[in-house]
Design a protein around this motif. Structure first.
Motif, PDB file in Angstrom:
ATOM      1  N   GLY A 148       1.944 -14.457  -2.917  1.00 36.10           N
ATOM      2  CA  GLY A 148       0.557 -14.141  -3.237  1.00 36.10           C
ATOM      3  C   GLY A 148      -0.345 -15.333  -2.974  1.00 36.10           C
ATOM      4  N   GLY A 149      -1.575 -15.060  -2.593  1.00 35.05           N
ATOM      5  CA  GLY A 149      -2.534 -16.126  -2.327  1.00 35.05           C
ATOM      6  C   GLY A 149      -3.286 -15.850  -1.047  1.00 35.05           C
ATOM      7  N   SER A 150      -4.442 -15.170  -1.174  1.00 35.23           N
ATOM      8  CA  SER A 150      -5.296 -14.852  -0.028  1.00 35.23           C
ATOM      9  C   SER A 150      -4.574 -14.013   1.025  1.00 35.23           C
ATOM     10  CB  SER A 150      -5.856 -16.140   0.601  1.00 35.23           C
ATOM     11  OG  SER A 150      -6.693 -16.819  -0.317  1.00 35.23           O
ATOM     12  N   VAL A 151      -3.754 -13.059   0.553  1.00 32.23           N
ATOM     13  CA  VAL A 151      -3.114 -12.114   1.479  1.00 32.23           C
ATOM     14  C   VAL A 151      -4.145 -11.078   1.911  1.00 32.23           C
ATOM     15  CG1 VAL A 151      -1.288 -10.411   1.792  1.00 32.23           C
ATOM     16  CG2 VAL A 151      -0.881 -12.420   0.347  1.00 32.23           C
ATOM     17  N   LYS A 152      -4.245 -10.869   3.219  1.00 32.72           N
ATOM     18  CA  LYS A 152      -5.211  -9.941   3.793  1.00 32.72           C
ATOM     19  C   LYS A 152      -4.531  -9.111   4.884  1.00 32.72           C
ATOM     20  CE  LYS A 152      -9.281 -12.861   2.933  1.00 32.72           C
ATOM     21  NZ  LYS A 152      -8.564 -13.752   1.988  1.00 32.72           N
ATOM     22  N   PRO A 153      -5.191  -8.028   5.331  1.00 34.43           N
ATOM     23  CA  PRO A 153      -4.585  -7.233   6.410  1.00 34.43           C
ATOM     24  C   PRO A 153      -4.275  -8.062   7.644  1.00 34.43           C
ATOM     25  CG  PRO A 153      -6.395  -6.016   5.424  1.00 34.43           C
ATOM     26  CD  PRO A 153      -6.432  -7.395   4.817  1.00 34.43           C
ATOM     27  N   GLY A 154      -5.103  -9.068   7.919  1.00 41.11           N
ATOM     28  CA  GLY A 154      -4.924  -9.856   9.136  1.00 41.11           C
ATOM     29  C   GLY A 154      -3.765 -10.821   9.102  1.00 41.11           C
ATOM     30  N   ASN A 155      -3.309 -11.218   7.906  1.00 42.97           N
ATOM     31  CA  ASN A 155      -2.192 -12.175   7.861  1.00 42.97           C
ATOM     32  C   ASN A 155      -0.939 -11.609   7.198  1.00 42.97           C
ATOM     33  OD1 ASN A 155      -2.632 -12.316   5.044  1.00 42.97           O
ATOM     34  ND2 ASN A 155      -3.830 -14.193   5.180  1.00 42.97           N
ATOM     35  N   ALA A 156      -1.036 -10.403   6.635  1.00 40.60           N
ATOM     36  CA  ALA A 156       0.097  -9.844   5.895  1.00 40.60           C
ATOM     37  C   ALA A 156       1.323  -9.650   6.780  1.00 40.60           C
ATOM     38  CB  ALA A 156      -0.295  -8.521   5.254  1.00 40.60           C
ATOM     39  N   GLY A 157       1.112  -9.172   7.995  1.00 43.49           N
ATOM     40  CA  GLY A 157       2.233  -8.884   8.876  1.00 43.49           C
ATOM     41  C   GLY A 157       3.114 -10.086   9.118  1.00 43.49           C
ATOM     42  N   LEU A 176       4.928 -11.329   5.877  1.00 44.89           N
ATOM     43  CA  LEU A 176       6.030 -10.471   5.448  1.00 44.89           C
ATOM     44  C   LEU A 176       7.263 -10.572   6.342  1.00 44.89           C
ATOM     45  CD1 LEU A 176       3.910  -7.361   4.409  1.00 44.89           C
ATOM     46  CD2 LEU A 176       5.259  -8.820   2.880  1.00 44.89           C
ATOM     47  N   THR A 177       7.170 -11.331   7.443  1.00 43.27           N
ATOM     48  CA  THR A 177       8.346 -11.568   8.285  1.00 43.27           C
ATOM     49  C   THR A 177       9.103 -12.821   7.864  1.00 43.27           C
ATOM     50  OG1 THR A 177       7.131 -12.894   9.928  1.00 43.27           O
ATOM     51  CG2 THR A 177       7.192 -10.497  10.256  1.00 43.27           C
ATOM     52  N   VAL A 178       8.521 -13.583   6.942  1.00 44.61           N
ATOM     53  CA  VAL A 178       9.125 -14.851   6.547  1.00 44.61           C
ATOM     54  C   VAL A 178      10.386 -14.605   5.717  1.00 44.61           C
ATOM     55  CG1 VAL A 178       8.766 -16.939   5.163  1.00 44.61           C
ATOM     56  CG2 VAL A 178       6.932 -16.086   6.628  1.00 44.61           C
ATOM     57  N   SER A 179      11.375 -15.457   5.906  1.00 44.61           N
ATOM     58  CA  SER A 179      12.631 -15.361   5.171  1.00 44.61           C
ATOM     59  C   SER A 179      12.396 -15.349   3.667  1.00 44.61           C
ATOM     60  CB  SER A 179      13.522 -16.552   5.537  1.00 44.61           C
ATOM     61  OG  SER A 179      14.658 -16.621   4.715  1.00 44.61           O
ATOM     62  N   ASN A 180      13.056 -14.424   2.986  1.00 41.82           N
ATOM     63  CA  ASN A 180      13.000 -14.288   1.526  1.00 41.82           C
ATOM     64  C   ASN A 180      11.632 -13.907   0.987  1.00 41.82           C
ATOM     65  OD1 ASN A 180      15.636 -14.636   0.330  1.00 41.82           O
ATOM     66  ND2 ASN A 180      15.594 -16.729   1.096  1.00 41.82           N
ATOM     67  N   VAL A 181      10.747 -13.407   1.821  1.00 38.70           N
ATOM     68  CA  VAL A 181       9.501 -12.804   1.345  1.00 38.70           C
ATOM     69  C   VAL A 181       9.737 -11.295   1.310  1.00 38.70           C
ATOM     70  CG1 VAL A 181       7.063 -12.367   1.817  1.00 38.70           C
ATOM     71  CG2 VAL A 181       8.022 -14.649   2.186  1.00 38.70           C
ATOM     72  N   ASN A 182       9.782 -10.745   0.112  1.00 37.46           N
ATOM     73  CA  ASN A 182      10.141  -9.332  -0.075  1.00 37.46           C
ATOM     74  C   ASN A 182       8.961  -8.485  -0.525  1.00 37.46           C
ATOM     75  OD1 ASN A 182      12.682 -11.007  -1.698  1.00 37.46           O
ATOM     76  ND2 ASN A 182      13.024 -10.122   0.322  1.00 37.46           N
ATOM     77  N   GLY A 183       7.760  -8.975  -0.253  1.00 32.65           N
ATOM     78  CA  GLY A 183       6.561  -8.235  -0.616  1.00 32.65           C
ATOM     79  C   GLY A 183       5.416  -9.180  -0.878  1.00 32.65           C
ATOM     80  N   ALA A 184       4.341  -8.634  -1.433  1.00 32.82           N
ATOM     81  CA  ALA A 184       3.140  -9.432  -1.647  1.00 32.82           C
ATOM     82  C   ALA A 184       2.480  -9.055  -2.963  1.00 32.82           C
ATOM     83  CB  ALA A 184       2.153  -9.226  -0.501  1.00 32.82           C
ATOM     84  N   LEU A 185       1.880 -10.047  -3.606  1.00 37.62           N
ATOM     85  CA  LEU A 185       1.024  -9.831  -4.771  1.00 37.62           C
ATOM     86  C   LEU A 185      -0.394 -10.112  -4.305  1.00 37.62           C
ATOM     87  CD1 LEU A 185       0.729  -9.152  -7.751  1.00 37.62           C
ATOM     88  CD2 LEU A 185       1.153 -11.554  -8.289  1.00 37.62           C
ATOM     89  N   VAL A 186      -1.198  -9.070  -4.282  1.00 34.84           N
ATOM     90  CA  VAL A 186      -2.503  -9.107  -3.620  1.00 34.84           C
ATOM     91  C   VAL A 186      -3.613  -9.054  -4.653  1.00 34.84           C
ATOM     92  CG1 VAL A 186      -3.939  -7.988  -1.877  1.00 34.84           C
ATOM     93  CG2 VAL A 186      -1.435  -7.834  -1.712  1.00 34.84           C
ATOM     94  N   GLY A 187      -4.577  -9.952  -4.518  1.00 36.79           N
ATOM     95  CA  GLY A 187      -5.704  -9.969  -5.435  1.00 36.79           C
ATOM     96  C   GLY A 187      -6.887  -9.194  -4.891  1.00 36.79           C
ATOM     97  N   GLY A 188      -7.899  -9.909  -4.405  1.00 37.09           N
ATOM     98  CA  GLY A 188      -9.150  -9.290  -3.990  1.00 37.09           C
ATOM     99  C   GLY A 188      -8.997  -8.184  -2.967  1.00 37.09           C
ATOM    100  N   ALA A 189      -8.048  -8.327  -2.053  1.00 39.61           N
ATOM    101  CA  ALA A 189      -7.888  -7.326  -1.000  1.00 39.61           C
ATOM    102  C   ALA A 189      -7.317  -6.013  -1.517  1.00 39.61           C
ATOM    103  CB  ALA A 189      -6.985  -7.871   0.118  1.00 39.61           C
ATOM    104  N   ARG A 224       0.439  -1.066   5.312  1.00 43.42           N
ATOM    105  CA  ARG A 224       0.908  -0.631   6.635  1.00 43.42           C
ATOM    106  C   ARG A 224       1.522  -1.784   7.432  1.00 43.42           C
ATOM    107  NH1 ARG A 224       1.523   4.486   5.412  1.00 43.42           N
ATOM    108  NH2 ARG A 224      -0.407   5.591   4.935  1.00 43.42           N
ATOM    109  N   ALA A 225       1.183  -3.008   7.067  1.00 44.49           N
ATOM    110  CA  ALA A 225       1.759  -4.167   7.759  1.00 44.49           C
ATOM    111  C   ALA A 225       3.256  -4.274   7.521  1.00 44.49           C
ATOM    112  CB  ALA A 225       1.068  -5.458   7.305  1.00 44.49           C
TER     113      ALA A 225
END
Length: 246
Positions: A208-217, A220-233, A245-246
């Motif tokens: 989590g931390g400034s996850v947006k549609p433009g950088n989520a993809g 989420l490909t990074v090793s041991n990243v199993n999802g996202a905690l999204v704030g404003g977006a 959808r990413a």
């Protein structure tokens, strides 16, 4: 490993009219399912409305905090059992804003995680370093301390989620380098494993931390990243769906 989890944290945002954004997300997922679990944690004032509007849809909902006690003279607080009574699947504990604004300690965060599991609600346990801690080269040291002291060792890994949110990236638009995210998540996974937690390899680690549609993809490909905690977006259906959808 369970499905990836894309979780939205609305924080202290949203009146009743905002629930339509969550309904739009649910409608989109009914028309085109996503290969991930989807969660929104609204302010407590909206949880009952979420129960009414989202029960039976692909959008799960949860709480942003809870008290350690089941009930009692704690004006303004909400127990884990109250969250469960409204159908909450998850509860966030230890978010940096709670740690900073309310002085929550690692021990308190762990106690809240236990309270949620007592009520059969899955805890999302948040950790993360400040900018000064990162600049001083203490990121991994801080993460080790927070994980070892905030995460219960006797809970099964399938019954909890850990979210890494570098404090300096929350709501600032700043995002760590992918290599930094990978280093942090690999370190967190190794720490959880070394703690002897059952099924530590199945604990979903969210970034989590400034996850947006433009950088989520790419995140989420990074090793041991199993999802996202999204704030404003997560407050706008279009943005949140872009991340899903990413």
């Amino acid at each position: 490993m369970p499905k990836r989890l894309i979780a939205g944290n609305w924080k202290m945002n949203g009146l009743k009219a905002a629930v339509s954004e969550a309904e739009t997300v649910a409608k989109s997922l009914s028309e085109q399912s996503a290969d991930c679990d989807v969660l929104i944690c609204p302010p407590a004032t909206l949880i009952a409305v979420f129960e009414e509007k989202l029960t039976g849809t692909a959008v799960q909902y949860g709480g942003q905090d809870c008290h350690t006690n089941e009930s009692g003279a704690h004006t303004g607080d909400i127990s884990a059992e109250m969250l469960a009574d409204l159908g909450c699947a998850f509860g966030i504990v230890g978010h940096s804003e709670r740690r900073t604004d309310h002085g929550e300690t690692n021990d308190e965060v762990k106690a809240k995680a236990y309270a949620l599991t007592r009520a059969n609600v899955l805890p999302i346990i948040c950790i993360g370093e400040t900018q000064s801690e990162r600049e001083s080269g203490n990121t991994l040291k801080v993460l080790t301390e927070q994980v070892e002291n905030s995460v219960p060792t006797d809970l099964d890994g399938t019954k909890m989620v850990v979210a890494y949110e570098p404090v300096w990236a929350i709501g600032t638009g700043l995002v760590p380098e992918l290599s930094d995210i990978e280093e942090a998540h690999n370190h967190i996974r190794a720490t959880l494993t070394n703690m002897g937690i059952a099924n530590a390899d199945e604990i979903r680690l969210l970034y989590g931390g400034s996850v947006k549609p433009g950088n989520a993809g790419e995140i989420l490909t990074v090793s041991n990243v199993n999802g996202a905690l999204v704030g404003g977006a997560s407050l706008k259906a279009a943005d949140f769906l872009g991340i899903i959808r990413a």
